[in-house]
Scaffold this active site. Structure first.
Site, PDB file in Angstrom:
ATOM      1  N   HIS C 193       0.856  -1.184   0.000  1.00  0.00           N
ATOM      2  CA  HIS C 193       0.000   0.000   0.000  1.00  0.00           C
ATOM      3  C   HIS C 193       0.890   1.231   0.000  1.00  0.00           C
ATOM      4  CE1 HIS C 193      -3.574   2.413   0.570  1.00  0.00           C
ATOM      5  NE2 HIS C 193      -2.903   3.105   1.480  1.00  0.00           N
ATOM      6  N   GLY C 202      -6.962   3.243   1.770  1.00  0.00           N
ATOM      7  CA  GLY C 202      -7.863   3.442   0.629  1.00  0.00           C
ATOM      8  C   GLY C 202      -7.156   4.035  -0.563  1.00  0.00           C
ATOM      9  N   LEU C 228     -10.072  -3.759   4.573  1.00  0.00           N
ATOM     10  CA  LEU C 228      -9.166  -3.115   3.617  1.00  0.00           C
ATOM     11  C   LEU C 228      -7.989  -2.390   4.283  1.00  0.00           C
ATOM     12  CD1 LEU C 228      -8.764  -2.392   0.584  1.00  0.00           C
ATOM     13  CD2 LEU C 228      -9.991  -0.276   1.060  1.00  0.00           C
ATOM     14  N   ASP C 229      -6.779  -2.682   3.829  1.00  0.00           N
ATOM     15  CA  ASP C 229      -5.564  -1.983   4.273  1.00  0.00           C
ATOM     16  C   ASP C 229      -5.353  -2.083   5.787  1.00  0.00           C
ATOM     17  OD1 ASP C 229      -5.052  -1.270   1.660  1.00  0.00           O
ATOM     18  OD2 ASP C 229      -6.045   0.658   1.821  1.00  0.00           O
ATOM     19  N   SER C 230      -5.878  -3.124   6.383  1.00  0.00           N
ATOM     20  CA  SER C 230      -5.800  -3.253   7.839  1.00  0.00           C
ATOM     21  C   SER C 230      -5.156  -4.551   8.295  1.00  0.00           C
ATOM     22  CB  SER C 230      -7.215  -3.156   8.444  1.00  0.00           C
ATOM     23  OG  SER C 230      -7.769  -1.911   8.140  1.00  0.00           O
TER      24      SER C 230
END
Lengths: 285, 285, 285, 285
Positions: C193, C202, C228-230
């Site tokens: 990311h 995001g 998401l992205d976690s």
């Protein structure tokens, strides 16, 4: 908080070392809190740091060293040190005229960041006496010149023994120590050098860095050995610079590096996380 | 996007330089997009990079150099270069057997990250021909030994001229260039050295870094001068290492540094952000 | 080079774990090459990575897992994985239109930097087919829209199984994966990311970073989870920026970070140095 | 050292700005020591910092502001500040119970690293009075609770005016300031937040960082605005952490970051190198 024991070990590598050490701890009721191990393949040397809880440990604290030595240390030809987490090493600071590292060390001590005693500051100038007084610490001056160095260092050495000093920190002390003093505190004198060693050893490294046009400057903390600025490196860090930075900007930016890198090296040392071997360090971070 | 002009200037410092240059631009209808200036107080030298929009500029592009020289450059005793933002410098890559920098450069070129042409790769080995072919670039081999160096470099130089090369990049090229080649491309040959210079010049720096026990390794990109690994530094970067890293780990971690630092230096050069003066660089970043 | 075995373990902490494991290795004639251990005091969880030489090990390779499970793993309620140093994990790359991470991964694979197979590239666009062909790797396109996502992912999943894929790398793949695909490759999908998570999750993180006026940008590589992205972070790195950098400069500087951070995370994973637990990772570096 | 003048300017961009400003300086006999300029293309805003030697400048120092305003500032619709290099800004420090930033600031002041006065320390606790006394600085306590905040801040504000304070530094001050106080010192209150903003705003960021499992922690220095932890960022820095670091290790490592980042932001401010615009800063470093 309970007391824990810390073993720092190095010895010739062979199978079964981890098992032998961990059995010694487990068989006597100890619980390992932290274990870090390293094998230097090239040299065939085994390094370990192990820390265990003494809460349920069945060997009384004063007998641990002897029992470990007999059972494990001697049979495996180990060099080892045993420390306890409630020790408070006694640290002397050598300093010349620049206050930034000294004040930083004293502030860390004062705020309780470090579990050390700082009973003594030694200087070759009287300049920083007010800082010592501000923090309530004994300050002794030993001016050094070409003729009196040996005898002054004798006096310093006597004073270090009188104050039962365990660790000497050179916090921008601008004198080269003699072998006699160095050897009396082998791997227990930490220096901060204001360059990214081995670049720019010796004096005026910021001037040299500026002249060479480097884009990054550094600081290096190392154990002092007889060869100047060549001892085992404990910690290094760097910061970017640009063509806009004249020498005095390097000095200013470098001060923050020096403080941080020296403090980091001292932290590793007093946490018993450093082993020095063959002019290199193993830092179990 | 509109074309802009870029001036890179250095000259003896004196009052009124910024005014003279900015008036030249403003009086002719140019709008300054970016201006960065630096005075080296010690040496009394003025440096400037200025970029302006040519959209409404009233001097036709081919006459700008002459007009600027007559009005400003010559009267103020300036060394200056004029570039235009739509130029595509022609870059040749020299490489030996290690692919990581070469592939990285070609990938950046292929993806359009850089506004350059890469028409030519020169090597002293045939090893990396497949990489050149993969990217569709001419690959020429000039084996070098003790007896043929001078004549091989003559051939290389002829080839560089034939391909109208503006910039030579040594992407881990393991040969020392001769003065004749270096001088033909003064401040236009960029090398990547796999250490934090001036520490560990010469060959096998990762071995030296490991032997010295440093806690940080670096890479340095610099213009090539006649003295080995001693030219003006354009970019440097570092990465931490530990006692756990054997030499091959340094090599592996260093590769990422080398790629990034070399690419950064090339970027500064092709963006016309670097001035070289007195063996140091001014990088207008 | 000889084959070694690698155990990755976590279990409830208790005294004697290191002794039990190291005895299992020593009693069967293994020599420990590397042992790293960690106890999460808060959660009371023990983590270990241990690697030992199989040269003189008396348990045949195919029986090690069963024997370890019976003797140690099951009695101590361990979660454990056993790997061998001669394995070559099979990696699939998912990518959209940006080539920089893809090319970087392929170049590392091609040069032998990593001991992996890369038999398959999956994309939602045809854009990067030439890169795949350049490196001779199967390239399959699955366009995704609002209506076909579930069925396309089914096909992708089937393909991953067909190619016997062990590890999925999202190299700037601009689609959110569905739980079914994520769960089929639990802790085996690595994403990059382009921000310093948890800042700017995001889409369009460089735009957000620019708008917020941060002075440093970052990249984060993590295992993909349903949120998401976690997922658990494996590696992060940062680079300084200034007010002079518009969004496209952040994109450019960020590319170098993304490449390096993703490659670092993959390296840790394929070296079997990562344990994921409670949405965090233990990286035995 | 001679006195120099420093102009900080922002205004709508238009051709001729650099020429106008540099002509004003040159025509009056000033020599530019440093000029840095930036155009925000998106917003169409021009920013400049210019410093010139007043040695031969023909406008008397007290008239420079008026003359510049009439000739350049007003016609070009500039927001501008004029400073002189011999000013000594008067700084007040707000602090709660943690001494590390306070002591660091006082040590820098004491050693002459900064050209500032520090006549006043304000706290909501009596804890750090000994530190203030150690450095001989006025220490005033204003305990804050739910009922007295407004009136206590009134008293603080009165005191700031009484002491003719130019700059307020929140050195780990654990109270949110009210808009009235913030607006009275617009872009003149510098806070240090112990995270890499915008990640982990608010309280207990080290706990949040640990819970999220990040691999890097940071510190952020920013101007205080009405929205908590959301003001224009002046400086940020980071340090790597690992799974081995419990929350108290983050706190310890973070302290060094906080000190350094706060000091860097203060340095930029008192050197007049910061312009704040649209919730972002331009730092002319």
């Amino acid at each position: 908080m309970d007391v824990s024991a810390i073993l720092l070990i190095h010895c010739p590598d062979q199978p079964g070392l981890v098992a032998a050490i961990s059995n010694f701890i487990a068989d006597n009721g100890g619980n390992i809190l932290d274990l870090d191990q390293h094998v230097d393949d090239e040299r065939g040397v085994f390094f370990m740091r192990v820390e265990w809880d003494l809460a349920g440990f069945r060997i009384p604290l004063p007998q641990i060293a002897e029992r470990f030595g007999d059972a494990i240390g001697t049979p495996f030809h180990m060099q080892w040190q045993l420390h306890f987490s409630n020790e408070r090493p006694r640290m002397a600071i050598f300093v010349s005229r620049l206050p930034h590292c000294l004040t930083d060390l004293l502030a860390r001590w004062q705020s309780g960041e470090w579990q050390v005693e700082i009973p003594l500051i030694i200087s070759n100038h009287d300049t920083l006496r007010p800082v010592a007084e501000q923090f309530g610490i004994e300050f002794r001056v030993f001016p050094i010149d070409a003729t009196n160095k040996a005898e002054q260092e004798e006096r310093e050495l006597a004073l270090l023994h009188e104050f039962a000093i365990d660790l000497v920190v050179l916090a921008r002390y601008m004198q080269v120590l003699s072998p006699r003093l160095i050897n009396a505190f082998d791997a227990r004198i930490i220096n901060i050098h204001h360059s990214f060693l081995p670049a720019f050893p010796g004096s005026r490294p910021y001037h040299s860095a500026h002249a060479r046009g480097v884009k990054i400057i550094g600081a290096t903390s190392h154990y002092v050995t007889e060869e100047l600025d060549s001892g085992p490196i404990i910690a290094q860090d760097v910061t970017p610079i640009t063509h806009r930075d004249p020498v005095d900007a390097l000095v200013r930016k470098g001060r923050d590096l020096e403080r941080t890198v020296l403090a980091r090296a001292i932290w590793f040392h007093i946490q018993r996380k450093v082993l020095s071997y063959d002019n290199r360090t193993v830092v179990f971070d």
